[in-house]
Design a protein around this motif. Structure first.
Motif, mmCIF file in Angstrom:
data_model
loop_
_atom_site.group_PDB
_atom_site.id
_atom_site.type_symbol
_atom_site.label_atom_id
_atom_site.label_comp_id
_atom_site.label_asym_id
_atom_site.label_seq_id
_atom_site.Cartn_x
_atom_site.Cartn_y
_atom_site.Cartn_z
ATOM 1 N N GLU A 153 -69.097 71.780 5.598
ATOM 2 C CA GLU A 153 -70.238 70.615 5.108
ATOM 3 C C GLU A 153 -70.740 70.974 3.623
ATOM 4 O O GLU A 153 -70.735 70.344 2.786
ATOM 5 C CB GLU A 153 -71.379 70.706 6.145
ATOM 6 C CG GLU A 153 -72.625 69.568 5.631
ATOM 7 C CD GLU A 153 -73.882 69.811 6.648
ATOM 8 O OE1 GLU A 153 -74.819 69.280 6.215
ATOM 9 O OE2 GLU A 153 -73.618 69.896 7.621
ATOM 10 N N LYS A 210 -68.000 69.984 1.152
ATOM 11 C CA LYS A 210 -67.867 68.638 1.007
ATOM 12 C C LYS A 210 -69.031 68.280 0.071
ATOM 13 O O LYS A 210 -68.893 67.445 -1.010
ATOM 14 C CB LYS A 210 -68.146 68.081 2.289
ATOM 15 C CG LYS A 210 -68.041 66.439 2.175
ATOM 16 C CD LYS A 210 -67.786 65.825 3.484
ATOM 17 C CE LYS A 210 -69.213 66.065 4.556
ATOM 18 N NZ LYS A 210 -70.321 65.332 4.144
ATOM 19 N N ASN A 270 -68.485 69.479 -3.502
ATOM 20 C CA ASN A 270 -67.616 68.730 -4.442
ATOM 21 C C ASN A 270 -68.107 67.254 -4.708
ATOM 22 O O ASN A 270 -68.033 66.764 -5.747
ATOM 23 C CB ASN A 270 -66.395 68.379 -3.365
ATOM 24 C CG ASN A 270 -65.201 67.512 -4.051
ATOM 25 O OD1 ASN A 270 -64.883 67.724 -5.124
ATOM 26 N ND2 ASN A 270 -64.874 66.712 -3.347
ATOM 27 N N GLN A 271 -68.991 66.645 -3.732
ATOM 28 C CA GLN A 271 -69.623 65.267 -3.977
ATOM 29 C C GLN A 271 -70.570 65.319 -5.073
ATOM 30 O O GLN A 271 -70.647 64.536 -5.952
ATOM 31 C CB GLN A 271 -70.036 64.748 -2.797
ATOM 32 C CG GLN A 271 -70.721 63.238 -2.689
ATOM 33 C CD GLN A 271 -71.656 63.195 -1.424
ATOM 34 O OE1 GLN A 271 -71.504 63.533 -0.459
ATOM 35 N NE2 GLN A 271 -72.969 62.562 -1.984
ATOM 36 N N SER A 311 -66.688 64.602 -6.528
ATOM 37 C CA SER A 311 -65.591 63.934 -5.697
ATOM 38 C C SER A 311 -64.193 64.133 -6.275
ATOM 39 O O SER A 311 -63.400 63.337 -5.812
ATOM 40 C CB SER A 311 -65.765 62.602 -5.124
ATOM 41 O OG SER A 311 -67.291 62.684 -4.375
ATOM 42 N N SER A 335 -60.237 67.411 -2.897
ATOM 43 C CA SER A 335 -60.448 67.226 -1.515
ATOM 44 C C SER A 335 -60.719 68.441 -0.968
ATOM 45 O O SER A 335 -60.031 69.638 -1.160
ATOM 46 C CB SER A 335 -58.927 66.909 -0.821
ATOM 47 O OG SER A 335 -58.514 65.535 -1.253
ATOM 48 N N PRO A 336 -61.883 68.441 -0.167
ATOM 49 C CA PRO A 336 -62.378 69.746 0.188
ATOM 50 C C PRO A 336 -61.661 70.187 1.520
ATOM 51 O O PRO A 336 -61.183 69.339 2.555
ATOM 52 C CB PRO A 336 -63.811 69.685 0.647
ATOM 53 C CG PRO A 336 -63.793 68.221 0.859
ATOM 54 C CD PRO A 336 -62.702 67.554 0.077
#
Length: 343
Positions: A79, A82, A85-86, A91, A94-95
């Motif tokens: 989590e 992700k 990264n976002q 984004s 890719s995590p």
């Protein structure tokens, strides 16, 4: 003559120091405008989120480095990866993370740039025994006592994990590159059962090398990278005792050794001492298999130095206060591998 597709890949390895980014509600870009108190108030987790400023500073560094594959230690689960990264990397990646054995919930994971011309698969070794018992457990077994809640412990496992990222074009069982990422046992020994964590770290290192040799045997002609936070000097000069097997049982070579960097250029961690000069040393490593050593791009390997708000390189922290201000207590390792054959 048959045409073969090749590519270059830029790598970055970073221990991001407690990269927790947990939110009670799915975060939006609005949270980036919060002050630190509001930022921390977004989660009731027992883990404190990494400060907004430090997240922004790590992201600035990673965007400047612009790696294709980012290898991270001390990530607070999928989590957190992700969300980072976002919120901070648009984004663009890719995590990729499998939760490991850490009692602090700090895992190893990857950010893989979207749109690369291949697929990836991730495997864990968190259940693999490391053929190790602590001295008091060995004594208990020798004297016929059961240990661990009535069960005889046959071996401990990795403190975190050794994950295998396999890059492939068509068949995941036929990768064109394998990346092993780990975070070996720290030097902490709060229970006073293994001074400096030496025996446990040595057992983890030996099992890591076992896995490497198995992969090498099964995937001949495939470049393999072994990277992570080793929590000690695993370099070829003045090697700490627990890492000497790297040089007696494998052909692995540290990327900075292949690149012939000076000891000062290799430092990934600075120990601030009240009475003496700050000591820089390398405790994070990216070891290249013999085949991968020949693919290292000239002059691409470096320990990246964080920048200040004006874009100038920050000086080496001379005080604990200065060290607390840098985005992580570790510095990123950056290098490029070229002409990789995509099979």
């Amino acid at each position: 003559m048959t045409w073969t597709e090749t590519t270059n890949l830029k790598f970055c390895l970073l221990n991001a120091e407690n990269l927790f980014l947990l939110f009670d509600e799915p975060p939006t870009a609005e949270v980036l405008k919060y002050n630190e108190r509001q930022w921390q108030g977004q989660s009731i987790s027992i883990y404190e989120n990494k400060s907004l400023k430090k997240c922004e500073d790590i992201a600035k560094s990673l965007l400047e480095i612009n790696a294709d594959i980012i290898m991270l230690c001390e990530v607070g689960g999928f989590e957190s990866l992700k969300n980072f990264n976002q919120l901070f990397l648009n984004s663009a990646y890719s995590p990729c993370l499998i939760e490991g054995n850490s009692d602090r919930n700090i895992d190893v994971g990857f950010l893989i740039r979207k749109g690369l011309p291949f697929y990836f698969d991730l495997l864990s070794n968190k259940s693999r025994p490391i053929n190790y018992l602590y001295p008091h457990e060995r004594q208990s077994l020798a004297e016929g006592y059961q240990v661990k809640g009535g069960k005889v412990t046959t071996s401990h496992r990795f403190s975190r994990d050794v994950v295998e990222l396999r890059l492939f074009k068509q068949d995941k069982d036929k990768p064109f590159m394998i990346i092993m990422l780990t975070h070996l046992k720290s030097r902490l020994d709060p229970e006073r059962i293994d001074p400096n964590g030496f025996e446990r770290r040595q057992a983890e290192l030996r099992t890591l090398l076992e896995i490497y040799r198995e992969l090498e045997d099964k995937n001949q002609g495939i470049p393999i990278l072994v990277a992570g936070d080793f929590n000690g000097n695993a370099g070829v000069l003045n090697t700490d005792e627990e890492f000497k097997d790297i040089y007696t049982s494998t052909g692995l070579k540290d990327v900075f050794e292949v690149a012939n960097l000076t000891p000062e250029q290799r430092a990934t961690f600075y120990q601030v001492k009240s009475s003496a000069r700050t000591e820089g040393r390398q405790i994070d490593f990216a070891f290249l298999s013999p085949l991968m050593q020949s693919l290292l791009k000239a002059n691409s390997a470096q320990a990246f130095r964080y920048r200040d708000e004006f874009g100038s390189e920050r000086g080496i922290p001379q005080t604990m206060e200065a060290k607390m201000r840098i985005p992580s207590d570790h510095y990123p390792i950056v290098f490029e591998i070229e002409n990789i054959v995509l099979r």
